[in-house]
Scaffold this motif. Structure first.
Motif, short mmCIF file in Angstrom:
data_model
loop_
_atom_site.label_atom_id
_atom_site.label_comp_id
_atom_site.label_asym_id
_atom_site.label_seq_id
_atom_site.Cartn_x
_atom_site.Cartn_y
_atom_site.Cartn_z
N PRO A 1 0.81 -1.23 0.00
CA PRO A 1 0.00 0.00 0.00
C PRO A 1 0.84 1.27 0.00
O PRO A 1 0.46 2.27 -0.59
N LYS A 2 1.99 1.23 0.67
CA LYS A 2 2.85 2.40 0.76
C LYS A 2 3.25 2.92 -0.62
O LYS A 2 3.48 4.11 -0.81
N ALA A 3 3.39 1.97 -1.59
CA ALA A 3 3.87 2.34 -2.92
C ALA A 3 2.73 2.79 -3.83
O ALA A 3 2.92 2.89 -5.04
N LEU A 4 1.55 3.03 -3.28
CA LEU A 4 0.40 3.39 -4.11
C LEU A 4 0.02 4.85 -3.90
O LEU A 4 0.27 5.42 -2.84
N SER A 5 -0.63 5.44 -4.90
CA SER A 5 -1.16 6.79 -4.75
C SER A 5 -2.48 6.72 -3.97
O SER A 5 -3.03 5.64 -3.75
N GLY A 6 -2.96 7.89 -3.57
CA GLY A 6 -4.20 7.94 -2.81
C GLY A 6 -5.35 7.26 -3.52
O GLY A 6 -6.11 6.50 -2.94
N GLY A 7 -5.48 7.54 -4.82
CA GLY A 7 -6.58 6.96 -5.58
C GLY A 7 -6.46 5.45 -5.68
O GLY A 7 -7.46 4.73 -5.58
N GLN A 8 -5.22 4.98 -5.82
CA GLN A 8 -5.03 3.53 -5.91
C GLN A 8 -5.34 2.85 -4.58
O GLN A 8 -5.94 1.78 -4.55
N ARG A 9 -4.96 3.50 -3.49
CA ARG A 9 -5.28 2.93 -2.17
C ARG A 9 -6.78 2.81 -2.00
O ARG A 9 -7.30 1.83 -1.48
N GLN A 10 -7.46 3.86 -2.46
CA GLN A 10 -8.91 3.88 -2.40
C GLN A 10 -9.49 2.68 -3.14
O GLN A 10 -10.41 2.02 -2.68
N ARG A 11 -8.91 2.36 -4.29
CA ARG A 11 -9.39 1.22 -5.07
C ARG A 11 -9.13 -0.09 -4.35
O ARG A 11 -9.94 -1.01 -4.41
N VAL A 12 -7.98 -0.19 -3.67
CA VAL A 12 -7.70 -1.41 -2.91
C VAL A 12 -8.77 -1.60 -1.84
O VAL A 12 -9.30 -2.69 -1.66
N ALA A 13 -9.07 -0.51 -1.15
CA ALA A 13 -10.09 -0.59 -0.11
C ALA A 13 -11.42 -1.04 -0.69
O ALA A 13 -12.14 -1.85 -0.09
N LEU A 14 -11.76 -0.51 -1.86
CA LEU A 14 -13.00 -0.91 -2.53
C LEU A 14 -12.97 -2.38 -2.91
O LEU A 14 -13.93 -3.12 -2.68
N ALA A 15 -11.85 -2.80 -3.50
CA ALA A 15 -11.74 -4.19 -3.93
C ALA A 15 -11.87 -5.12 -2.75
O ALA A 15 -12.50 -6.18 -2.83
N ARG A 16 -11.28 -4.73 -1.62
CA ARG A 16 -11.36 -5.57 -0.43
C ARG A 16 -12.80 -5.70 0.05
O ARG A 16 -13.20 -6.71 0.60
N ALA A 17 -13.57 -4.64 -0.20
CA ALA A 17 -14.98 -4.69 0.23
C ALA A 17 -15.81 -5.56 -0.71
O ALA A 17 -16.71 -6.26 -0.27
N ASP B 1 -7.88 14.18 -3.70
CA ASP B 1 -7.94 15.57 -4.14
C ASP B 1 -9.17 15.79 -5.03
O ASP B 1 -9.79 14.84 -5.50
N ALA B 2 -9.51 17.05 -5.21
CA ALA B 2 -10.81 17.40 -5.76
C ALA B 2 -11.09 16.74 -7.11
O ALA B 2 -12.18 16.23 -7.36
N LYS B 3 -10.08 16.71 -7.97
CA LYS B 3 -10.28 16.19 -9.31
C LYS B 3 -10.56 14.69 -9.28
O LYS B 3 -11.49 14.18 -9.90
N LEU B 4 -9.72 13.97 -8.49
CA LEU B 4 -9.85 12.53 -8.38
C LEU B 4 -11.18 12.15 -7.75
O LEU B 4 -11.80 11.14 -8.10
N ARG B 5 -11.63 13.02 -6.83
CA ARG B 5 -12.88 12.73 -6.14
C ARG B 5 -14.04 12.64 -7.13
O ARG B 5 -14.89 11.78 -7.02
N VAL B 6 -14.02 13.54 -8.12
CA VAL B 6 -15.11 13.55 -9.09
C VAL B 6 -15.11 12.27 -9.92
O VAL B 6 -16.16 11.64 -10.12
N SER B 7 -13.92 11.82 -10.35
CA SER B 7 -13.91 10.63 -11.20
C SER B 7 -14.19 9.37 -10.39
O SER B 7 -14.87 8.46 -10.85
#
Lengths: 275, 352, 290
Positions: free
Chosen positions: B131-147, B165-171
């Motif tokens: 997880p440390k080697a991932l960006s915020g958006g990628q970590r978010q995806r890991v959390a989603l995948a785990r769910a 960040d604001a842009k990533l939040r929208v997508s």
């Protein structure tokens, strides 16, 4: 002076002070290092240049000094103290960190306070009891009293590390299907492992350097390294070259361990009062 | 898949009431958003459903089962945390696989299911990373995948987008919406962001002070706010709330201006609510009132006019090509179809 | 298992261990302090004698008072010197850079040294014939050439203090560097922009924000100074005479060399009392709300 000159002047003064302080700090250590490699004759002269010898290190392990026994005692006692203290402290630290317990503050302050009790107070009853049950001059007895020194530091230090593990991660594991014990085993222990190692090393140093308990409780069989220093006396006085060689054997391993965990020394020693 | 029912749920800490006797029925496959300011009790409500917080009283039902006494692991829910709660000492693959492993799923089943979940969130190329080697958006995806790797009865999401960040939040918001429509699993989503609530929800529960203020579709809470709190909380800029009274069937501001657009039964004190979009900006003399501009702001896609109306400031949205200066006088007219009257004492909406 | 049971089970072994290794001996010491408590007598003769040990210490023992004064003087001198010097060194080293962070790394070394060994090495260095410090002081201040440092009451005390502060300054410097680095950069920068510099910046901004850490340093050092034993034992063994006999040393001698455990326990308990206050003060900093 211009601003620039003034600045350069101050920088020079500061560098000078830093170098001086470093010298004051290192010279006593360097002095011991040098004396340890000096021959019996050279050590009684203020020589900076001399023919280095390893004979002192050989001598301290021979009769009548037998430093090897003391080294073995020190290692065994310190290691056993750590091996007992860390798991017990980890369990308690987890509970203190994650739950609200009845009387939690009282327990934590008491644990903290025991560290500040003078060692002489604790050792008097232990001496009487050990004499009665035959634990005087045994490593087991020494391990037992060393736990008194080590436990408070271990609990507080590990609690600090566990406090730093995000609660989210543990809760995620619980929702994902873990029981509390699975959370501790699968999540907390792996994440706290570097902290546990640090605490273990810190406690090892404390136990290794412990002096008063060993002085009072041991006489022959369980003597540890710091007490062993008293051996190097002859009729004409202290045998400084041998004392220094023994000193290096005591301090060098601790230097290496201390450098490994130096970032956590302050936190450990102040029990979280300074982060 | 299941419905979630809360019956008279209360959470107290000493004298502080976090959630106050709330009941809520969340239908099977529904996407329900708990929306409110911080400290309103929305996260506490969710944590009680997850089993991370024990209710002081009341019941929680998931499907046919009362789960009050079940541990989190036995509730068959999956949760996405605000800080993701990833396991830093495990690879992405092991992170996603953990819920399966710990529940004793046969080894042969784990890998394909992890892959399937990773595919849904476009993570397949990162499975070996930590997880440390991932960006915020990628970590978010890991959390989603785990769910989503298991098929739980309920998804719980606690401000899952707020650390992006604001842009990533929208997508990510769009991806989340797509995913939720595809998976068709009951979802409870906590946020303080009204745009997230409006865009994602089937229904929104607006909370404040531990009480659900209004429960309804995004349309309903925007266009038909039940009280002053909901009216002021939903919408950006916030709805203008103007103090006044109703005299002889018309609204009169505390400053004495009479607005014929507002018609209601006489009342000593009312609050008039009107959104910035429902105020039309015109030249002086052409609107219902003439007011000086306090500040003129150009946002690019529109203009915002803060005007000084007696003692109060009111915001109106103007055309993107409108250009005015501070202290210019403009006319404002109110859209009579979108005006709301509230009782200032109870906060409740007054129906005409 | 439910968390409510588990959480108490988890702390139980630690609490029992701390109880057995620290609380029990503390209470047992208190009990011993009211008995004759002579090592060479059988248990049946260790009768209770009330406060006799305490009154003996207060009224009949000049050596007790001597060690009280030695300990207080030792504490006052070492605490003030270490605090001031460590603060100075911390301010010097805090800015970072290659030289400074290199020195910061070395600061851990003296503290990792066994205090007993520090005592030995200082005894070595102050040897009047071939000691390094002796030669050094003798060179710059001829008055001290060839002086038997450890044979003179005042000089022996000074050597003990030097050994103590040599061991403690580096560590407390590290603590203070930690404290300095946690002062938000913005407040320092704001003060600089506002026109404060040098001494004023230190006095008005740095020092007030460092105060809690400084307090921790003073309390911690006071506790350890009051307890001092190892170095003094190895350096002077309390001598010459009783010129450097600290309370811990006094208790050790009376309890274990002279076998008067009961009397030693009473003096030990007199020492516990100031520790309670210091611990209380310390705990306030540990549990302070950030």
């Amino acid at each position: 002076m211009t601003g620039k000159q003034k600045k350069a002047f101050w920088n020079a003064v500061q560098t000078g002070l830093i170098v001086m302080a470093t010298l004051i700090m290192l010279v006593p250590i360097a002095w011991i290092f040098m004396a340890a490699f000096k021959s019996h004759v050279d050590v009684y002269q203020l020589k900076l240049f001399f023919r280095p010898t390893l004979e002192n290190f050989a001598l301290v392990f021979r009769e009548p000094y037998n430093l090897g026994e003391k080294l073995w005692n020190s290692t065994l006692v310190a290691l056993a103290t750590v091996v007992i203290a860390i798991p017990i402290a980890t369990m308690a630290a987890y509970s203190f960190s994650r739950f609200r317990l009845r009387g939690e503050t009282v327990m934590l302050v008491t644990i903290l306070a025991t560290q500040f009790v003078p060692a002489v107070v604790i050792i008097l009853p232990f001496f009487v009891m050990f004499r009665d049950v035959g634990l005087l001059d045994t490593r087991l007895g020494l391990i037992l009293v060393n736990l008194a020194i080590v436990m408070p530091f271990a609990i507080w230090m590990i609690k600090g590390f566990i406090d730093g593990i995000p609660l989210d991660t543990e809760e995620a594991a619980m929702v994902d299907g873990s029981s509390r014990l699975q959370v501790i085993r699968n999540i907390v222990l792996p994440m706290a492992a570097p902290g546990l190692l640090t605490a273990g090393i810190f406690c090892f140093i404390l136990a290794w350097n412990e002096f008063l308990f060993a002085l009072i409780l041991t006489s022959k069989d369980a003597v540890t390294l710091p007490i062993g220093l008293a051996l190097f006396k002859a009729e004409e006085g202290d045998l400084w070259n041998l004392l220094s060689a023994a000193g290096i054997i005591i301090m060098l391993p601790m230097f290496i361990l201390a450098l490994m965990i130096r970032k956590f020394f302050v936190q450990g020693m102040t029990m979280g009062a300074v982060r | 898949m299941a419905e979630v029912v809360l019956k008279n749920l209360t959470k107290r800490w000493g004298g502080f009431v976090g959630v106050d006797n709330q009941s809520l029925h969340i239908a099977d496959k529904e996407f329900l958003v708990l929306l409110g300011p911080s400290g309103c009790g929305k996260t506490t409500t969710m944590r009680m459903i997850a089993g991370l917080e024990e209710p002081s009283s009341g019941e929680i039902w998931i499907g046919e089962r009362m789960v009050n006494d079940d541990l989190p692991k036995d509730r068959d829910v999956a949760m996405v945390f605000q800080n993701y709660g990833l396991y830093p000492h495990m690879s992405v693959f092991d992170n996603i696989a953990y819920p399966l492993k710990v529940r004793g799923t046969p080894k042969a089943d784990i890998a394909p299911r992890v892959r399937a979940a990773a595919e849904k969130v476009e993570l397949t190329h990162l499975l070996d990373r930590r997880p440390k080697a991932l960006s915020g958006g990628q970590r978010q995806r890991v959390a989603l995948a785990r769910a989503i790797v298991r098929t739980p009865q309920v998804f719980l999401m606690d401000e899952p987008l707020s650390n992006l960040d604001a842009k990533l939040r929208v997508s990510m918001r769009a991806e989340l919406k797509h995913l939720s429509r595809e998976l068709q699993i009951t979802t409870i989503y906590v946020t303080h962001d009204q745009i997230e609530a409006m865009t994602l929800a089937d229904r929104v529960a607006v909370m404040n002070h531990g009480v659900i203020q209004q429960l309804g579709t995004p349309d309903e809470i925007y266009n038909d706010p039940a009280n002053l709190f909901v009216a002021g909380f939903i919408g950006s800029p916030a709805m203008n709330l103007i103090d006044g009274s109703i005299r002889e069937g018309h609204f009169v501001t505390t400053g004495g201006t009479r607005l014929t657009a507002v018609r209601a039964a006489d009342r000593a004190r009312v609050v008039l609510g009107v959104r910035a979009d429902d105020l039309r900006v015109s030249e002086p003399g052409e609107g219902d009132i003439d007011v000086p501009i306090y500040a003129f702001e150009n946002t690019g896609e529109a203009t915002l006019l803060t005007v000084q109306w007696g003692q109060q400031r009111v915001i109106a949205r103007g055309d993107r090509h409108l250009r005015k200066e501070q202290n210019d006088i403009v006319g404002l007219s109110l859209n009579p179809d979108h005006l709301y009257l509230f009782d200032p004492d109870t906060g409740r909406r007054l129906t005409a | 298992m439910r968390d409510n049971t588990l959480k108490y089970l988890l702390v139980l072994p630690a609490v029992l261990l701390v109880f057995a290794t620290a609380i029990w001996p503390l209470v047992e010491s208190l009990r011993l302090s009211f008995t004759v408590g002579r090592l060479n007598r059988p248990p049946s003769l260790q009768q209770y004698i009330g406060f006799e040990n305490y009154t003996w210490a207060f009224l009949e023992e000049p050596a007790f008072w001597n060690s009280v004064w030695v300990t207080l003087a030792y504490t006052a001198v070492t605490v003030s010197l270490t605090t001031v010097l460590a603060l100075g060194l911390a301010l010097l080293l805090a800015p970072g850079g290659r030289l400074r962070s290199g020195v910061q790394t070395l600061l851990i070394l003296p503290f990792a040294m066994s205090p007993a060994l520090i005592g030995v090495s200082f005894r070595f260095m102050f040897n009047p014939e071939f000691g390094l410090f002796d030669a050094f002081f003798g060179f710059f201040m001829p008055v001290f050439a060839g002086v038997s440092w450890l044979a003179d009451p005042v000089l022996a005390f000074a050597v003990c203090v030097m050994a103590d502060i040599w061991g403690w300054i580096p560590f407390l410097t590290l603590v203070l560097i930690g404290g300095l680095s946690s002062i938000p950069r913005e407040t320092i920068e704001a003060a600089q922009v506002d026109g404060a510099g040098g001494w004023r910046l230190f006095r008005d901004v740095t020092l007030p924000q460092l105060a809690p850490v400084l307090a921790v340093v003073v309390i911690l050092k006071s506790i350890f100074s009051l307890k001092t034993f190892d170095q003094v034992f190895m350096l002077t063994n309390g001598g010459p005479g009783t010129a450097t006999q600290t309370l811990s040393h006094y208790i050790y001698f009376n309890g274990l060399k002279y076998g008067q455990i009961g009397y030693a326990a009473s003096v030990a308990w007199l020492m516990v009392i100031p520790m309670i206050f210091l611990t209380y003060a310390y705990a306030k900093f540990v549990f302070r709300k950030d």
